[in-house]
Design a protein around this motif. Sequence first.
Motif, PDB file in Angstrom:
ATOM      1  N   UNK A   9       0.833  -1.201   0.000  1.00  0.00           N
ATOM      2  CA  UNK A   9       0.000   0.000   0.000  1.00  0.00           C
ATOM      3  C   UNK A   9       0.871   1.255   0.000  1.00  0.00           C
ATOM      4  N   UNK A  10       1.936   1.270   0.796  1.00  0.00           N
ATOM      5  CA  UNK A  10       2.838   2.418   0.791  1.00  0.00           C
ATOM      6  C   UNK A  10       3.556   2.538  -0.549  1.00  0.00           C
ATOM      7  N   UNK A  11       3.952   1.426  -1.117  1.00  0.00           N
ATOM      8  CA  UNK A  11       4.651   1.448  -2.398  1.00  0.00           C
ATOM      9  C   UNK A  11       3.740   1.976  -3.508  1.00  0.00           C
ATOM     10  N   UNK A  12       2.508   1.500  -3.533  1.00  0.00           N
ATOM     11  CA  UNK A  12       1.563   1.928  -4.569  1.00  0.00           C
ATOM     12  C   UNK A  12       1.276   3.420  -4.445  1.00  0.00           C
ATOM     13  N   UNK A  13       1.087   3.918  -3.227  1.00  0.00           N
ATOM     14  CA  UNK A  13       0.793   5.347  -3.072  1.00  0.00           C
ATOM     15  C   UNK A  13       1.981   6.207  -3.484  1.00  0.00           C
ATOM     16  N   UNK A  14       3.200   5.737  -3.246  1.00  0.00           N
ATOM     17  CA  UNK A  14       4.369   6.501  -3.676  1.00  0.00           C
ATOM     18  C   UNK A  14       4.500   6.486  -5.190  1.00  0.00           C
ATOM     19  N   UNK A  15       4.166   5.369  -5.824  1.00  0.00           N
ATOM     20  CA  UNK A  15       4.236   5.298  -7.281  1.00  0.00           C
ATOM     21  C   UNK A  15       3.127   6.120  -7.930  1.00  0.00           C
ATOM     22  N   UNK A  16       1.938   6.130  -7.338  1.00  0.00           N
ATOM     23  CA  UNK A  16       0.845   6.917  -7.894  1.00  0.00           C
ATOM     24  C   UNK A  16       1.123   8.410  -7.761  1.00  0.00           C
ATOM     25  N   UNK A  17       1.694   8.804  -6.615  1.00  0.00           N
ATOM     26  CA  UNK A  17       2.022  10.206  -6.423  1.00  0.00           C
ATOM     27  C   UNK A  17       3.122  10.656  -7.356  1.00  0.00           C
ATOM     28  N   UNK A  18       4.085   9.796  -7.588  1.00  0.00           N
ATOM     29  CA  UNK A  18       5.158  10.089  -8.525  1.00  0.00           C
ATOM     30  C   UNK A  18       6.026  11.270  -8.143  1.00  0.00           C
ATOM     31  N   UNK A  19       5.914  11.763  -6.921  1.00  0.00           N
ATOM     32  CA  UNK A  19       6.716  12.890  -6.498  1.00  0.00           C
ATOM     33  C   UNK A  19       6.152  14.240  -6.892  1.00  0.00           C
ATOM     34  N   UNK A  20       5.137  14.257  -7.744  1.00  0.00           N
ATOM     35  CA  UNK A  20       4.597  15.545  -8.177  1.00  0.00           C
ATOM     36  C   UNK A  20       3.531  16.078  -7.218  1.00  0.00           C
ATOM     37  N   UNK A  21       2.846  15.196  -6.535  1.00  0.00           N
ATOM     38  CA  UNK A  21       1.885  15.640  -5.525  1.00  0.00           C
ATOM     39  C   UNK A  21       1.796  14.594  -4.425  1.00  0.00           C
ATOM     40  N   UNK A  22       1.349  15.015  -3.255  1.00  0.00           N
ATOM     41  CA  UNK A  22       1.261  14.126  -2.096  1.00  0.00           C
ATOM     42  C   UNK A  22      -0.154  13.600  -1.931  1.00  0.00           C
ATOM     43  N   UNK A  23      -0.248  12.332  -1.610  1.00  0.00           N
ATOM     44  CA  UNK A  23      -1.511  11.741  -1.228  1.00  0.00           C
ATOM     45  C   UNK A  23      -1.650  11.851   0.290  1.00  0.00           C
ATOM     46  N   UNK A  24      -2.866  11.670   0.793  1.00  0.00           N
ATOM     47  CA  UNK A  24      -3.098  11.791   2.233  1.00  0.00           C
ATOM     48  C   UNK A  24      -2.237  10.807   3.013  1.00  0.00           C
ATOM     49  N   UNK A  25      -2.130   9.579   2.521  1.00  0.00           N
ATOM     50  CA  UNK A  25      -1.320   8.568   3.200  1.00  0.00           C
ATOM     51  C   UNK A  25       0.141   8.971   3.297  1.00  0.00           C
ATOM     52  N   UNK A  26       0.659   9.596   2.249  1.00  0.00           N
ATOM     53  CA  UNK A  26       2.051  10.067   2.276  1.00  0.00           C
ATOM     54  C   UNK A  26       2.239  11.171   3.313  1.00  0.00           C
ATOM     55  N   UNK A  27       1.266  12.043   3.411  1.00  0.00           N
ATOM     56  CA  UNK A  27       1.347  13.138   4.385  1.00  0.00           C
ATOM     57  C   UNK A  27       1.323  12.600   5.811  1.00  0.00           C
ATOM     58  N   UNK A  28       0.431  11.648   6.064  1.00  0.00           N
ATOM     59  CA  UNK A  28       0.346  11.066   7.406  1.00  0.00           C
ATOM     60  C   UNK A  28       1.634  10.309   7.734  1.00  0.00           C
ATOM     61  N   UNK A  29       2.157   9.558   6.770  1.00  0.00           N
ATOM     62  CA  UNK A  29       3.399   8.824   6.997  1.00  0.00           C
ATOM     63  C   UNK A  29       4.550   9.768   7.333  1.00  0.00           C
ATOM     64  N   UNK A  30       4.644  10.883   6.617  1.00  0.00           N
ATOM     65  CA  UNK A  30       5.703  11.856   6.869  1.00  0.00           C
ATOM     66  C   UNK A  30       5.582  12.448   8.276  1.00  0.00           C
ATOM     67  N   UNK A  31       4.356  12.655   8.753  1.00  0.00           N
ATOM     68  CA  UNK A  31       4.161  13.200  10.092  1.00  0.00           C
ATOM     69  C   UNK A  31       4.645  12.221  11.158  1.00  0.00           C
ATOM     70  N   UNK A  32       4.453  10.922  10.928  1.00  0.00           N
ATOM     71  CA  UNK A  32       4.894   9.926  11.905  1.00  0.00           C
ATOM     72  C   UNK A  32       6.391   9.668  11.836  1.00  0.00           C
ATOM     73  N   UNK A  33       7.040  10.002  10.738  1.00  0.00           N
ATOM     74  CA  UNK A  33       8.482   9.808  10.638  1.00  0.00           C
ATOM     75  C   UNK A  33       9.253  10.841  11.445  1.00  0.00           C
ATOM     76  N   UNK A  34       8.655  11.987  11.683  1.00  0.00           N
ATOM     77  CA  UNK A  34       9.289  13.038  12.464  1.00  0.00           C
ATOM     78  C   UNK A  34       8.836  12.895  13.918  1.00  0.00           C
ATOM     79  N   UNK A  35       9.769  12.856  14.845  1.00  0.00           N
ATOM     80  CA  UNK A  35       9.436  12.626  16.245  1.00  0.00           C
ATOM     81  C   UNK A  35       8.627  13.767  16.854  1.00  0.00           C
TER      82      UNK A  35
END
Length: 71
Positions: A9-35
């Motif tokens: 699921x994380x891999x698919x969302x990163x491939x769909x986003x393609x770096x040009x825009x963020x999906x909600x899942x990517x945003x939430x994941x980034x928030x949890x990566x920062x302490x």
Amino acid sequence: MVFVPSISTFYISQKLGGGSFDLIGDTIERQFQNAITYHTGAAVSLVMMILILISMAIMNRFSDGKEDMVI
């Protein structure tokens, strides 16, 4: 049984986003990566869960209860 679907699921969302825009899942994941921003990721996740529950309640309210099964 849970590891492969969750990683894909994380891999698919990163491939769909393609770096040009963020999906909600990517945003939430980034928030949890920062302490420092765990609380922000948790809040966004909670809001998304509440929106999904409200959407399901609305769909159940307006459905007639007779589901046609298509085989």
